[in-house]
Design a protein around this motif. Sequence first.
Motif, short mmCIF file in Angstrom:
data_model
loop_
_atom_site.label_atom_id
_atom_site.label_comp_id
_atom_site.label_asym_id
_atom_site.label_seq_id
_atom_site.Cartn_x
_atom_site.Cartn_y
_atom_site.Cartn_z
N ASP A 109 30.18 5.20 2.62
CA ASP A 109 28.91 5.13 2.16
C ASP A 109 28.01 5.93 3.41
O ASP A 109 28.02 6.03 4.81
N ILE A 110 27.47 6.78 2.91
CA ILE A 110 26.90 6.89 4.09
C ILE A 110 25.14 6.54 4.71
O ILE A 110 24.63 5.23 4.51
N ALA A 111 24.62 6.94 6.10
CA ALA A 111 24.10 6.13 6.53
C ALA A 111 22.75 5.73 6.45
O ALA A 111 22.72 6.71 5.35
N ASP A 112 21.79 4.48 6.84
CA ASP A 112 20.46 4.56 6.42
C ASP A 112 20.09 6.00 6.96
O ASP A 112 20.14 6.36 8.28
N PHE A 113 18.89 6.44 6.08
CA PHE A 113 18.02 7.33 6.07
C PHE A 113 16.71 6.73 7.36
O PHE A 113 15.86 5.95 7.08
N VAL A 114 16.55 7.83 8.19
CA VAL A 114 16.30 7.01 9.25
C VAL A 114 15.18 7.60 9.78
O VAL A 114 14.74 9.08 9.43
N GLY A 115 13.84 7.93 9.88
CA GLY A 115 12.74 8.36 10.68
C GLY A 115 11.61 8.86 9.63
O GLY A 115 11.86 8.52 8.24
N ARG A 116 10.36 10.00 9.83
CA ARG A 116 9.75 10.55 8.91
C ARG A 116 9.26 9.06 7.20
O ARG A 116 9.33 9.09 6.44
N SER A 117 8.99 8.40 7.97
CA SER A 117 8.19 6.93 6.77
C SER A 117 7.92 6.87 6.46
O SER A 117 6.84 6.01 5.42
N ASP A 118 6.09 7.81 6.89
CA ASP A 118 5.31 8.02 5.87
C ASP A 118 5.27 8.56 4.59
O ASP A 118 4.97 7.89 3.76
N GLN A 119 6.36 9.43 4.80
CA GLN A 119 7.00 9.93 3.92
C GLN A 119 7.74 9.15 2.50
O GLN A 119 7.72 9.34 1.86
N ILE A 120 8.33 8.36 3.58
CA ILE A 120 9.15 7.34 2.51
C ILE A 120 8.44 6.44 2.59
O ILE A 120 8.41 6.17 0.70
N ASP A 121 7.56 5.64 1.99
CA ASP A 121 6.41 5.06 2.19
C ASP A 121 5.80 6.21 1.11
O ASP A 121 4.84 5.16 -0.49
N TRP A 122 5.30 7.28 0.66
CA TRP A 122 4.47 8.42 -0.74
C TRP A 122 5.07 7.97 -1.52
O TRP A 122 5.17 7.68 -2.48
N ALA A 123 6.17 8.10 -0.85
CA ALA A 123 7.84 8.12 -2.32
C ALA A 123 8.08 6.92 -3.10
O ALA A 123 8.31 6.61 -4.13
N VAL A 124 8.32 5.96 -2.07
CA VAL A 124 8.73 4.73 -2.53
C VAL A 124 7.47 4.50 -3.82
O VAL A 124 7.33 3.60 -4.61
N THR A 125 6.16 4.64 -3.43
CA THR A 125 4.98 4.28 -4.04
C THR A 125 4.60 4.98 -5.23
O THR A 125 3.67 4.54 -6.39
N LEU A 126 4.76 6.21 -5.41
CA LEU A 126 5.16 6.78 -6.50
C LEU A 126 6.65 6.85 -7.63
O LEU A 126 5.81 6.40 -8.85
N LEU A 127 7.26 6.47 -6.89
CA LEU A 127 8.41 5.99 -7.41
C LEU A 127 8.10 4.61 -8.67
O LEU A 127 8.48 3.97 -9.81
#
Length: 359
Positions: A332-350
């Motif tokens: 399995d691929i490793a966890d995606f790290v970094g860019r926490s603001d963009q990740i929070d925005w994508a999770v909220t949007l989804l």
Amino acid sequence: MLQVRLLGPVEVWEGNRRAPLGGVRPLAVLSALVVHLGEVLSTERLVDCVWDEQAPATASALVATHVSAVRRALAGVGEAEVIRTRPPGYVADLDASQVDARRFEDLLTSARTRAAEARADEAAELLSEALGLWRGQEALEGLGQSFARIEAARLAELRLVAQEESFGLQLELGRADRTIAPLLAHVAAHPLRERPRGQLMTALFRTGRVSDALRAYQEGREVLREELGIDAGPQLRALHKAVLTNDPALLGPGSPPHGSARLGTDARSHDPSGSGARSHDPSLPGPGSGPSSRETAAASKARPRTPDRTASTGGAPAAPAPRPAPSHLPPDIADFVGRSDQIDWAVTLLGRVDEPGAL
């Protein structure tokens, strides 16, 4: 016994005595009668054989003169009655065994029969005897008449066939190392013939010379394109692919592996070499018949160690745990790290995707 030799310069021998057949015309008369052994050749046909289309007006009378000269030469070795007069012409009264060209053809036929009966050793010996009858590069050397050229071309083709079948038998008998040198000379003399080139590639492969086998294919491919404007035939291309993939079916009997870990296949299942090699032991595993050594080692490491319950319980041995199938998928691929603001925005949007008018 009188022997007439056509596989090279035309000669007549009785024991260790050679008949003095001086002159090209008497030699052509005798050769025409021997080539058409047992057939009555008319005077007119002998004129065509000896002079082609440039016969003089006295050609018919000259034929009788040349026949007399042949008879005198044969009388010198005690065989004057070989050339007999039979209306409307002449015939050579000889047995097929007295002509080397006929013996060569008979031996070739017998060798093919032995090979078809899986008697490769006997077939190889017969072919060796047949090829040993040749004394020159061409048959009927020194004669330029049409009948002589046609017969020489026919015998030359049979000689090439005999040589190539002999190479194939040597490969079948596991003698690849002995065939490389004669095959190199044969391929150099006949670069457009694909069968001996494939045999050369097979012999080189079986002796561990894979790069030389690939070079032989490339040279043949270039010659065919330059001389004829065509590509190699399907059998030669299949052989090239087998060499590239290190196909174990190309290995002959008794050949050791050279860099391949899967050598237990039956050679009869796929033999693009054309050598007709006998099959290996069918009980040995072939490609795809089980996991590779690397997969087996990995599986043994991953298998949990369980104590042997036989001694403690006194019962029957416990059935071993099923061996896990080897995995061919990447981890399995490793966890995606970094860019926490963009990740929070994508999770909220989804998370609001099901809300009406949210997007």
